[in-house]
Write an enzyme that holds these catalytic residues in place. Sequence first.
Site, short mmCIF file in Angstrom:
data_model
loop_
_atom_site.label_atom_id
_atom_site.label_comp_id
_atom_site.label_asym_id
_atom_site.label_seq_id
_atom_site.Cartn_x
_atom_site.Cartn_y
_atom_site.Cartn_z
N GLY A 96 -11.30 -0.01 6.62
CA GLY A 96 -12.27 0.13 5.53
C GLY A 96 -12.14 1.40 4.72
CB SER A 97 -9.44 3.84 4.01
OG SER A 97 -8.39 3.07 3.49
CG ASN A 98 -8.78 0.30 -0.23
OD1 ASN A 98 -8.51 0.83 -1.30
ND2 ASN A 98 -7.86 0.04 0.69
CG MET A 109 -6.48 -8.29 6.99
SD MET A 109 -5.43 -8.13 5.53
CE MET A 109 -4.57 -6.65 5.88
NE ARG A 110 -11.00 -14.22 9.69
CZ ARG A 110 -10.49 -15.01 10.60
NH1 ARG A 110 -10.26 -16.27 10.33
NH2 ARG A 110 -10.24 -14.59 11.82
CG LEU A 111 -4.92 -17.86 4.25
CD1 LEU A 111 -4.18 -19.10 4.74
CD2 LEU A 111 -4.35 -17.40 2.90
CB ILE A 112 -10.97 -17.39 0.77
CG1 ILE A 112 -10.21 -17.04 -0.48
CG2 ILE A 112 -11.39 -16.14 1.51
CD1 ILE A 112 -11.10 -16.35 -1.48
CG ASN A 138 -6.87 -9.38 -2.47
OD1 ASN A 138 -7.44 -8.83 -1.52
ND2 ASN A 138 -5.59 -9.72 -2.42
CG HIS A 168 -1.11 -7.70 -1.84
ND1 HIS A 168 -1.35 -8.30 -0.62
CD2 HIS A 168 0.23 -7.62 -1.96
CE1 HIS A 168 -0.19 -8.58 -0.04
NE2 HIS A 168 0.79 -8.18 -0.83
C1 GAR Z 1 -5.11 -2.11 2.18
O1 GAR Z 1 -3.88 -1.45 2.11
C2 GAR Z 1 -5.09 -3.40 1.40
O2 GAR Z 1 -4.28 -3.32 0.25
C3 GAR Z 1 -4.50 -4.34 2.41
O3 GAR Z 1 -5.14 -4.00 3.60
C4 GAR Z 1 -5.36 -2.60 3.62
C5 GAR Z 1 -6.76 -2.33 4.09
O4 GAR Z 1 -6.94 -0.97 4.32
N1 GAR Z 1 -4.74 -5.72 2.06
C6 GAR Z 1 -3.86 -6.70 2.30
O5 GAR Z 1 -2.80 -6.52 2.88
C7 GAR Z 1 -4.29 -8.05 1.81
N2 GAR Z 1 -3.21 -8.98 1.87
P1 GAR Z 1 -8.40 -0.36 4.55
O6 GAR Z 1 -9.09 -1.23 5.62
O7 GAR Z 1 -8.17 1.02 5.03
O8 GAR Z 1 -9.13 -0.42 3.25
#
Ligand code: GAR
Length: 208
Positions: A14-16, A92-95, A109, A111
Amino acid sequence: MKPFRIAVFASGTGSNFQAIADAVQAGKLDVRIELLVCDRPKALVVERAERAGVPVFAFRPKEYASREQYEAEILQRLREREIDLVVMAGYMRLITPVLVEPLYGRMINIHPSLLPSFPGLHAVRQALEHGVKVTGVTVHYVDGGMDTGPIIAQRAVAVEPEDTEETLSAKIHTVEHELLPSVIRWIREGRVRLEGKTTTYVKDGMGQ
Ligand code: GAR
């Protein structure tokens, strides 16, 4: 102005989520995070949301008969809170169409690659294995495919010969933490126009 209500979907660290919450807290992003949706109740992102005072809907997919069933519950919660924008930040789930159809154009999203290269899981590892010299970050609207929706913004990240999955992921995260709150702000300001498979960014009167 009416508050702009967002929900964040995340599965892990969850850093984002934190970058969005920090931008809101610092007065740099005029939105309300109304809900965190998380498919792993023990994920660190749940603690981050609790600390930020954000309500959490954490569920265990295995406790539902199908993906459609838990998505119907998520949709109901989004509707109850009148969510304007859903932000997938490491979900990380398909929707399925249960969420995609009613939310198309209101769900983005992030990526960790320059799409359409390296969609799906382990995008950073895929980039290293492929030997690319530049990778990056994409923010896009979510459609029914795997990381295929209309691209809103991209940033490049150089791959150095000594990079490992860990060091490259760290560089990508730094870029994500700046880009994702920015894109949310552009959408909140009505600057992103979705036209078919593409988007355009509308500058303001000052040319910015
Ligand atoms: C992020 O790098 C995001 O781009 C990626 O998961 C990470 C989550 O980091 N998403 C995917 O790979 C989606 N296909 P976070 O939990 O530290 O925010």
